[in-house]
Design an enzyme around this catalytic site. Structure first.
Site, PDB file in Angstrom:
ATOM      1  N   THR A 135     -19.433 -36.808 -27.868  1.00  0.00           N
ATOM      2  CA  THR A 135     -18.855 -37.838 -26.984  1.00  0.00           C
ATOM      3  C   THR A 135     -19.903 -38.475 -26.066  1.00  0.00           C
ATOM      4  N   GLN A 166     -23.835 -40.260 -25.107  1.00  0.00           N
ATOM      5  CA  GLN A 166     -24.580 -41.421 -25.630  1.00  0.00           C
ATOM      6  C   GLN A 166     -25.203 -41.114 -26.993  1.00  0.00           C
ATOM      7  N   ASP A 167     -26.045 -40.073 -27.052  1.00  0.00           N
ATOM      8  CA  ASP A 167     -26.792 -39.800 -28.286  1.00  0.00           C
ATOM      9  C   ASP A 167     -25.859 -39.339 -29.402  1.00  0.00           C
ATOM     10  N   LEU A 221     -19.963 -24.904 -24.846  1.00  0.00           N
ATOM     11  CA  LEU A 221     -21.254 -24.210 -24.774  1.00  0.00           C
ATOM     12  C   LEU A 221     -21.176 -22.925 -23.963  1.00  0.00           C
ATOM     13  N   ALA A 236     -25.042 -30.911 -23.133  1.00  0.00           N
ATOM     14  CA  ALA A 236     -25.752 -30.371 -21.957  1.00  0.00           C
ATOM     15  C   ALA A 236     -25.181 -31.009 -20.706  1.00  0.00           C
ATOM     16  N   SER A 281     -36.480 -32.198 -23.616  1.00  0.00           N
ATOM     17  CA  SER A 281     -36.615 -33.375 -22.753  1.00  0.00           C
ATOM     18  C   SER A 281     -38.001 -33.495 -22.132  1.00  0.00           C
ATOM     19  N   GLU A 340     -38.391 -34.239 -19.245  1.00  0.00           N
ATOM     20  CA  GLU A 340     -38.279 -33.653 -17.896  1.00  0.00           C
ATOM     21  C   GLU A 340     -39.014 -32.320 -17.828  1.00  0.00           C
ATOM     22  N   TYR A 349     -32.500 -28.818 -13.950  1.00  0.00           N
ATOM     23  CA  TYR A 349     -32.286 -29.339 -15.309  1.00  0.00           C
ATOM     24  C   TYR A 349     -33.546 -29.137 -16.156  1.00  0.00           C
ATOM     25  N   HIS A 364     -34.202 -42.293 -23.100  1.00  0.00           N
ATOM     26  CA  HIS A 364     -33.720 -43.318 -24.029  1.00  0.00           C
ATOM     27  C   HIS A 364     -32.338 -43.773 -23.586  1.00  0.00           C
ATOM     28  N   ARG A 410     -25.151 -45.736 -22.277  1.00  0.00           N
ATOM     29  CA  ARG A 410     -25.716 -44.795 -21.318  1.00  0.00           C
ATOM     30  C   ARG A 410     -24.728 -44.577 -20.170  1.00  0.00           C
TER      31      ARG A 410
HETATM   32  P1  NAP Z   1     -24.773 -37.306 -22.226  1.00  0.00           P
HETATM   33  O1  NAP Z   1     -24.400 -38.734 -22.503  1.00  0.00           O
HETATM   34  O2  NAP Z   1     -24.701 -36.797 -20.827  1.00  0.00           O
HETATM   35  O3  NAP Z   1     -23.864 -36.385 -23.174  1.00  0.00           O
HETATM   36  C1  NAP Z   1     -23.785 -35.001 -22.974  1.00  0.00           C
HETATM   37  C2  NAP Z   1     -22.734 -34.435 -23.923  1.00  0.00           C
HETATM   38  O4  NAP Z   1     -22.641 -33.021 -23.711  1.00  0.00           O
HETATM   39  C3  NAP Z   1     -21.314 -34.992 -23.725  1.00  0.00           C
HETATM   40  O5  NAP Z   1     -20.724 -35.165 -24.987  1.00  0.00           O
HETATM   41  C4  NAP Z   1     -20.632 -33.861 -22.958  1.00  0.00           C
HETATM   42  O6  NAP Z   1     -19.243 -33.822 -23.142  1.00  0.00           O
HETATM   43  C5  NAP Z   1     -21.269 -32.661 -23.634  1.00  0.00           C
HETATM   44  N1  NAP Z   1     -21.124 -31.404 -22.867  1.00  0.00           N
HETATM   45  C6  NAP Z   1     -21.512 -31.182 -21.598  1.00  0.00           C
HETATM   46  N2  NAP Z   1     -21.232 -29.915 -21.246  1.00  0.00           N
HETATM   47  C7  NAP Z   1     -20.634 -29.328 -22.320  1.00  0.00           C
HETATM   48  C8  NAP Z   1     -20.112 -28.032 -22.580  1.00  0.00           C
HETATM   49  N3  NAP Z   1     -20.109 -27.063 -21.651  1.00  0.00           N
HETATM   50  N4  NAP Z   1     -19.600 -27.770 -23.807  1.00  0.00           N
HETATM   51  C9  NAP Z   1     -19.566 -28.739 -24.743  1.00  0.00           C
HETATM   52  N5  NAP Z   1     -20.035 -29.985 -24.551  1.00  0.00           N
HETATM   53  C10 NAP Z   1     -20.567 -30.282 -23.355  1.00  0.00           C
HETATM   54  O7  NAP Z   1     -26.269 -37.023 -22.739  1.00  0.00           O
HETATM   55  P2  NAP Z   1     -27.181 -37.879 -23.756  1.00  0.00           P
HETATM   56  O8  NAP Z   1     -27.953 -38.882 -22.970  1.00  0.00           O
HETATM   57  O9  NAP Z   1     -26.385 -38.263 -24.932  1.00  0.00           O
HETATM   58  O10 NAP Z   1     -28.253 -36.756 -24.154  1.00  0.00           O
HETATM   59  C11 NAP Z   1     -28.013 -35.877 -25.240  1.00  0.00           C
HETATM   60  C12 NAP Z   1     -28.877 -34.646 -25.086  1.00  0.00           C
HETATM   61  O11 NAP Z   1     -30.250 -35.025 -25.055  1.00  0.00           O
HETATM   62  C13 NAP Z   1     -28.646 -33.860 -23.802  1.00  0.00           C
HETATM   63  O12 NAP Z   1     -28.857 -32.498 -24.105  1.00  0.00           O
HETATM   64  C14 NAP Z   1     -29.738 -34.362 -22.871  1.00  0.00           C
HETATM   65  O13 NAP Z   1     -30.029 -33.380 -21.899  1.00  0.00           O
HETATM   66  C15 NAP Z   1     -30.866 -34.561 -23.855  1.00  0.00           C
HETATM   67  N6  NAP Z   1     -31.855 -35.575 -23.512  1.00  0.00           N
HETATM   68  C16 NAP Z   1     -31.456 -36.831 -23.189  1.00  0.00           C
HETATM   69  C17 NAP Z   1     -32.414 -37.791 -22.926  1.00  0.00           C
HETATM   70  C18 NAP Z   1     -32.020 -39.207 -22.586  1.00  0.00           C
HETATM   71  O14 NAP Z   1     -32.878 -39.941 -22.082  1.00  0.00           O
HETATM   72  N7  NAP Z   1     -30.796 -39.621 -22.890  1.00  0.00           N
HETATM   73  C19 NAP Z   1     -33.778 -37.460 -23.002  1.00  0.00           C
HETATM   74  C20 NAP Z   1     -34.135 -36.163 -23.348  1.00  0.00           C
HETATM   75  C21 NAP Z   1     -33.175 -35.222 -23.628  1.00  0.00           C
HETATM   76  P3  NAP Z   1     -18.207 -34.637 -22.183  1.00  0.00           P
HETATM   77  O15 NAP Z   1     -18.069 -35.997 -22.814  1.00  0.00           O
HETATM   78  O16 NAP Z   1     -16.990 -33.810 -22.253  1.00  0.00           O
HETATM   79  O17 NAP Z   1     -18.833 -34.692 -20.823  1.00  0.00           O
HETATM   80  O1  G4F Z   2     -32.229 -42.506 -15.004  1.00  0.00           O
HETATM   81  P1  G4F Z   2     -32.555 -41.234 -14.311  1.00  0.00           P
HETATM   82  O2  G4F Z   2     -31.453 -40.577 -13.571  1.00  0.00           O
HETATM   83  O3  G4F Z   2     -33.180 -40.292 -15.422  1.00  0.00           O
HETATM   84  P2  G4F Z   2     -34.122 -38.987 -15.380  1.00  0.00           P
HETATM   85  O4  G4F Z   2     -33.997 -38.243 -14.123  1.00  0.00           O
HETATM   86  O5  G4F Z   2     -35.489 -39.429 -15.773  1.00  0.00           O
HETATM   87  O6  G4F Z   2     -33.467 -38.093 -16.526  1.00  0.00           O
HETATM   88  C1  G4F Z   2     -33.074 -38.664 -17.772  1.00  0.00           C
HETATM   89  O7  G4F Z   2     -34.146 -38.606 -18.675  1.00  0.00           O
HETATM   90  C2  G4F Z   2     -34.560 -37.273 -19.044  1.00  0.00           C
HETATM   91  C3  G4F Z   2     -35.749 -37.430 -19.991  1.00  0.00           C
HETATM   92  O8  G4F Z   2     -36.933 -37.480 -19.239  1.00  0.00           O
HETATM   93  C4  G4F Z   2     -33.394 -36.583 -19.689  1.00  0.00           C
HETATM   94  F1  G4F Z   2     -33.767 -35.361 -20.120  1.00  0.00           F
HETATM   95  C5  G4F Z   2     -32.251 -36.477 -18.697  1.00  0.00           C
HETATM   96  O9  G4F Z   2     -31.130 -35.853 -19.329  1.00  0.00           O
HETATM   97  C6  G4F Z   2     -31.854 -37.880 -18.285  1.00  0.00           C
HETATM   98  O10 G4F Z   2     -31.319 -38.524 -19.416  1.00  0.00           O
HETATM   99  O11 G4F Z   2     -33.752 -41.468 -13.271  1.00  0.00           O
HETATM  100  C7  G4F Z   2     -34.971 -42.064 -13.632  1.00  0.00           C
HETATM  101  C8  G4F Z   2     -35.822 -42.293 -12.395  1.00  0.00           C
HETATM  102  C9  G4F Z   2     -35.977 -41.075 -11.479  1.00  0.00           C
HETATM  103  O12 G4F Z   2     -37.320 -40.943 -11.115  1.00  0.00           O
HETATM  104  C10 G4F Z   2     -35.153 -41.418 -10.244  1.00  0.00           C
HETATM  105  O13 G4F Z   2     -35.625 -40.850  -9.026  1.00  0.00           O
HETATM  106  O14 G4F Z   2     -35.201 -43.312 -11.590  1.00  0.00           O
HETATM  107  C11 G4F Z   2     -35.310 -42.921 -10.243  1.00  0.00           C
HETATM  108  N1  G4F Z   2     -34.261 -43.598  -9.467  1.00  0.00           N
HETATM  109  C12 G4F Z   2     -34.472 -44.460  -8.431  1.00  0.00           C
HETATM  110  N2  G4F Z   2     -33.311 -44.863  -7.921  1.00  0.00           N
HETATM  111  C13 G4F Z   2     -32.940 -43.462  -9.638  1.00  0.00           C
HETATM  112  C14 G4F Z   2     -32.330 -44.254  -8.667  1.00  0.00           C
HETATM  113  N3  G4F Z   2     -32.233 -42.735 -10.529  1.00  0.00           N
HETATM  114  C15 G4F Z   2     -30.875 -42.808 -10.468  1.00  0.00           C
HETATM  115  N4  G4F Z   2     -30.156 -42.107 -11.366  1.00  0.00           N
HETATM  116  N5  G4F Z   2     -30.231 -43.565  -9.511  1.00  0.00           N
HETATM  117  C16 G4F Z   2     -30.917 -44.298  -8.589  1.00  0.00           C
HETATM  118  O15 G4F Z   2     -30.330 -44.974  -7.731  1.00  0.00           O
END
Ligand code: NAP
Ligand code: G4F
Length: 322
Positions: A12, A14-15, A59, A82, A125, A127, A149, A179, A184
């Site tokens: 459910t 984004q990815d 999870l 996650a 990630s 991160e 995280y 991404h 998102r």
């Molecule tokens: P997201 O939009 O926040 O989606 C997270 C998903 O995890 C949702 O489907 C959520 O379900 C599910 N979830 C959360 N807790 C759960 C639990 N206890 N049991 C089962 N399902 C659970 O994240 P995303 O951006 O698609 O990212 C996908 C994965 O890649 C994550 O692990 C994230 O940490 C990692 N990641 C993301 C990025 C990025 O930039 N997007 C980069 C690096 C790594 P609900 O819909 O019920 O909340």
């Molecule tokens: O968009 P962000 O919240 O993403 P962040 O913290 O980089 O994490 C995302 O990317 C990770 C991969 O590196 C994933 F693993 C993680 O699950 C997630 O998808 O924030 C990006 C940057 C940060 O430095 C934050 O301090 O934007 C800066 N920022 C500035 N103003 C803000 C804001 N971030 C948010 N969310 N909201 C603000 O108002």
């Protein structure tokens, strides 16, 4: 060849939604694990809901993971679920550890005991690089996470490597840099900005409150990144890969590109609010995706500017539709 079954945790999200679309286009049987919620939350997958099989699991719950692996016998498991929002990991650090760290071991244990030939993808990630020890960051860069995280993702990364080395599982860790997409979550900075830009342009909002504008990220398009997840599971040997664009931009540049696109100046609307600053910040992320290019043949297709414009356009369309 017989049809392959893929299990996606986090379908459910984004990815999960982009990966499900991609795997369906590759003729997979797609099983999506969702947790129980009081209202159904299938917005991102409603257009493919009749093509995927949804199963309940969490999870936090070992037996649900075991039951799902036993019943569906997946060829591939993509662990995308996650608690993924960094600020929430500061306010809910224990829960983040349970989901994002120990959740990985729960699913690996289910695979190890019930179907050890399953190929496993872990959503690691950038991160994990946190206070970066090398520029650009690559697979061998030492990890220095800066949030609960990030710490939880380090655990998930190393337990994946450990199960590969201890039990000979085909287990890969994709170290994905940020991404984004129109799907998102709205709290992440890209979508927060593009949604506000669209609202301001349409006269529905005046001000945008933001945190640290100097932070830099390597931002790519989620649709490109899910292809890399699949590619990692099609190799002769399991390995870990950085997936990134190799470019970095500041939050300030994100504001400039998004506001300029609709003919506005961000300085007329943005207000700095300490509430959005983090206890510890990740100042600079820029990935080196050359291993993925060389070994997987993967490369990103959408540029930073195209990505921001795509998101602003999608937000304008959604808001005008009402
Ligand atoms: P997201 O939009 O926040 O989606 C997270 C998903 O995890 C949702 O489907 C959520 O379900 C599910 N979830 C959360 N807790 C759960 C639990 N206890 N049991 C089962 N399902 C659970 O994240 P995303 O951006 O698609 O990212 C996908 C994965 O890649 C994550 O692990 C994230 O940490 C990692 N990641 C993301 C990025 C990025 O930039 N997007 C980069 C690096 C790594 P609900 O819909 O019920 O909340
Ligand atoms: O968009 P962000 O919240 O993403 P962040 O913290 O980089 O994490 C995302 O990317 C990770 C991969 O590196 C994933 F693993 C993680 O699950 C997630 O998808 O924030 C990006 C940057 C940060 O430095 C934050 O301090 O934007 C800066 N920022 C500035 N103003 C803000 C804001 N971030 C948010 N969310 N909201 C603000 O108002």
């Amino acid at each position: 060849m017989s049809q392959k079954t893929a299990l996606i945790t986090g379908i459910t999200g984004q990815d999960g939604s982009y990966l499900a679309e991609f795997l369906l286009s590759m003729n997979y049987r797609v099983v999506g694990m969702v947790r129980r919620t009081s209202t159904i939350n299938f917005d991102r997958i409603k257009h493919i809901q009749d093509q995927v099989e949804i199963v309940q699991g969490d999870l936090l719950d070992q037996s649900s993971m075991m039951d799902i692996v036993r019943e569906y016998r997946p060829d591939e498991v993509y662990n995308l679920a996650a608690q993924s929002f960094v600020p929430t990991s500061f306010s809910q650090p224990v829960l983040t550890g349970e989901f994002t760290a120990l959740g990985v071991t729960r699913i690996l244990e289910a695979i190890r005991h019930l179907k050890p030939d399953t190929r496993f993808y872990q959503a690691s990630s950038s991160e994990m690089f946190g206070k970066v020890q090398e520029v650009p960051q690559r697979e061998s860069t030492p990890l220095y996470p800066r949030s609960p995280y990030g710490v939880a993702k380090v655990y998930g990364h190393w337990i994946t490597v450990n199960y590969r080395e201890s039990y000979d599982l085909y287990a890969c860790s994709g170290i994905l840099f940020n991404h984004e997409s129109p799907r998102r979550g709205l709290e992440f900075v890209t979508h927060k900005v593009t949604h506000a830009v669209a609202k301001i342009k349409l006269g529905m909002q005046k001000e945008l409150r933001m945190g640290n504008l100097d932070a830099r990220r390597d931002w790519g398009f989620a649709g490109d990144y899910v292809r890399a997840m699949w590619m990692m599971l099609q190799q002769d040997h399991a390995d870990d890969y950085v997936i990134a664009t190799g470019e970095t931009h500041s939050v300030r540049e994100l504001l400039e590109v998004a506001f300029n696109y609709v003919g506005l100046n961000y300085q007329d609307h943005v207000v700095i609010d300490q509430k959005f600053y983090r206890p510890a910040e990740v100042d600079l992320l820029i990935g080196d995706p050359s291993k993925a290019g060389r070994e997987l043949g993967w490369e990103p297709k959408v540029s930073f500017k195209q990505l921001v414009h795509m998101m602003v356009d999608a937000d304008l369309t959604d808001l005008q539709r009402g």
